[in-house]
Design a protein around this motif. Structure first.
Motif: not given
Length: 680
Positions: A571-582
């Motif tokens: 979902q984040y990659l679809r929005k253009g994010y290549s890095t996710v931390t949670l």
């Protein structure tokens, strides 16, 4: 409550798959509206009545508005996802809340991929695809639908249980020495012996690719020097087909502790946890059906059965290994899709399979047909858009070039075949209108003829590669004796390794060899998107197995978190994010996507394209998102080989953030080296 179906423009159901709950729900609602004493119609008729308004509405929207809806949610929270592929509408439904819209859209694209692999360019014509999916012979239709339904269930199972299908990448067995020996054996003995056999014995076929599967993992893969690269999407589809033909049951195949001792030579990553009650294996082993009996689909819970409608009155016999399946695969990195091959799936032992892919005779026809289809599609688009000036001139110039090539193509085919005669008749009418002085020229009057030409070209393709009407001596394939010889050769090669391989497939990569270097690391998934390969610790969660994550609720909880993390990162990659931390409770999740050159140097981060909500799913099976992403990023790195990688990690939440990020950098560097081992 789940449902998948394919419908024609005339609202005719060409294929459907439903689970038991969906079927019961629909029949209960339908029976309540029936008059007393009136029996229920066939389930297929109920499905047609139920979905007809949706299908007609979609067609009307496309015809009048030039656009249509791609999903909607009903008052009872049932989610519907719709995709229009050429002339057919694909619909997926979920009513139990287990799947989101993206999951349904992924299923539709995977179903589309399966039909393309099964029928090739015939899928480009709605009328011809209808003939394939709804043959007039009822028994033939039953067999076809059951086969396709079984493929859907196999994919559903693998998607929920196997990490390689979760992220849509191929997992190799990590044992470089054995893999190298097997690749050498496939090249110098197996393939060479088959291809050097007499033309009569191999019926003019030639082995292009061959690979050995242990469950869903790749032990060895060899492609001949004349073969194009087999892409990840096709390879994953072939693995689904192989697993569907010879299902693996992880619990029944669970090895004993004695078998596990043979993995001691697999290197530092080998690990085995003995099962609490080894004696239970003896009783369960007798449950395996004997080879040659009717196949039992062991993936699905016994309570989940296929819909019992009128099409399920006939039983499908066991697959005959000597009869190949015609499959249609891509060549030259997608430049030439849906090229016919023959797929031979030869069982070696339960859980271990040899697959041969051969080139069929007259394959050059595919290249010509696809080229002509492209030309008429471009012209049709140009005429529909009403282009004038330079655009129209280019279209006419291209058709003048096509004219001489198509004339020669038809002459070489000869006028004896019915499809050739029909193609010649339509082409003659097209030339009279487009090229003669008294004709109408290049205008919208040619649009129906463009469609007719595409249908006739696909009909010729169908006759040559999907039916046996063109050959008087019956289907052509490798002789049973040659197949048996190939099967025996590989069995002799792997006889001493079979128990080791079955254990290794369940303990391919373990966390034991990583815990000392990365304390607090719970799980990781590393994917080389350039080659479509995955490295991840084993994650087998069964009632009889104690995994490294424990057993029972804890292990299942962590597994569900991993599956949820993959969905979230997409979902984040679809929005253009290549890095996710949670952070999620006791765990800390990280996701990274980055690019490197072929020497392993990280390239500067670029913008990832933002995708609309109705875009194809992110993955490599139904739609190769990463191949398009590499092309997009590679525009700024002309002349340089660009690689794409992904890393997902799960850490304990008590580990400091700076340590977690350090672990991710070190882990990515450590995992880069195994990827250097060639797949082929």
């Amino acid at each position: 409550m789940k449902c998948l179906l394919i419908a024609s423009e005339s609202a005719e159901i060409l294929f459907h798959w439903t689970d038991q709950e969906f079927q019961q729900n629909v029949q209960e609602k339908y029976s309540s509206s029936q008059e007393e004493g009136e029996g229920l119609p066939a389930f297929e008729d109920i499905i047609s009545t139920l979905f007809a308004p949706i299908i007609i509405s979609c067609g009307t929207m496309v015809y009048r508005q030039g656009d249509s809806y791609t999903s909607f949610t009903t008052e009872n929270n049932h989610i519907y996802a719709l995709c229009q592929f050429d002339e057919c509408l694909y619909i997926a439904v979920n009513g139990d809340g287990e799947e989101k819209e993206d999951d349904l859209r992924r299923k539709l694209y995977v179903l589309r991929k399966m039909t393309e692999v099964m029928f090739g360019m015939v899928t480009l014509s709605g009328s011809l695809l209808r003939k394939e999916l709804r043959p007039q012979d009822t028994e033939q239709r039953v067999r076809l639908w059951k086969h396709l339904q079984s493929l859907v269930e196999t994919y559903n199972y693998l998607r929920e249980s196997d990490q390689s299908f979760l992220v849509e990448a191929v997992e190799r067995l990590i044992h470089p020495t054995l893999c190298e020996q097997c690749i050498e054996f496939l090249e110098r003995r197996l393939v060479q012996q088959i291809n050097s056999s007499s033309l009569v014995e191999r019926a003019g076929e030639e082995v292009l690719h061959t690979f050995i599967l242990v469950h869903t993992k790749l032990l060895a893969f060899y492609s001949s020097r004349t073969a194009s690269t087999l892409n990840t999407s096709d390879l994953l589809t072939l693995i689904i087909m192989a697993q569907n033909m010879y299902p693996s049951n992880v619990e029944l195949d669970e090895p004993s502790p004695e078998d596990a001792e043979s993995t001691s030579g697999s290197g530092p990553e080998s690990f085995y946890t003995p099962e609490p009650s080894p004696s239970s294996r003896d009783s369960s082993s007798s449950e395996r059906p004997a080879r040659g009996s009717s196949p039992v689909f062991e993936f699905v819970d016994p309570d989940i059965q296929m819909a019992e409608d009128s099409l399920h009155t006939l039983e499908i016999g066991p697959p005959d290994p000597s009869t190949p399946r015609r499959v249609f695969l891509e060549l030259k990195d997608g430049q030439l899709p849906m090229v016919p091959h023959s797929m031979y799936c030869l069982p070696l032992w339960p859980g271990i399979t040899l697959v041969l892919l051969t080139k069929v005779p007259n394959i050059q026809i595919t290249r010509s047909v696809y080229s002509f289809l492209e030309d008429f599609t471009k012209l049709e688009k140009c005429l529909n858009e009403g282009q004038a000036g330079s655009g129209a001139a280019r279209g006419q110039l291209n058709m003048h070039n096509t004219r001489s090539k198509l004339d020669k193509f038809i002459r070489d085919l000869g006028p004896s075949e019915l499809q050739c005669v029909q193609l010649l008749n339509v082409w003659t009418e097209f030339k009279n209108r487009a090229f003669t002085r008294g004709g109408s020229g290049f205008n919208k009057d040619l649009i129906p003829l463009c469609k007719s030409m595409k249908t006739r070209l696909c009909s010729l393709y169908r006759q040559r590669f999907l039916t046996d009407t063109g050959s008087s001596d019956g289907p052509r394939c490798l002789s049973p004796a040659l197949q048996e010889r190939a099967q025996t050769m590989v069995q002799e090669k792997l006889m001493d390794w079979k128990d080791f391989l079955l254990v290794k497939s369940k303990r391919n990569v373990t966390m034991v060899s990583y815990l000392e270097e990365f304390p607090g690391l719970v799980h990781f998934i590393w994917v080389d998107r350039s080659s479509g390969q995955i490295i991840a610790p084993s994650l087998n969660i069964t009632e009889r197995t104690t995994s490294e994550l424990g057993k029972g609720p804890v292990a299942r909880y962590i597994k569900s978190k991993v599956w949820g993390l993959v969905r979230t990162t997409r979902q984040y990659l679809r929005k253009g994010y290549s890095t996710v931390t949670l952070r999620d409770g006791d765990f800390y999740f990280c996701y990274f996507l980055w690019f490197e050159n072929e020497n392993g140097y990280k390239l500067e981060a670029g913008d990832i394209p933002i995708l609309p909500d109705d875009s194809p799913p992110i993955g490599m099976l139904g739609y190769d998102y990463y191949r398009k992403l590499l092309r997009y990023y590679g525009k700024n790195h002309q002349g340089e080989a660009v690689k794409c990688y992904e890393l997902l990690t799960v850490h304990l939440g008590v580990i400091p953030t700076e340590i977690i990020l350090q672990h991710c950098r070190q882990l990515a560097s450590k995992l880069w080296e195994p990827s250097r081992n060639p797949l082929l």
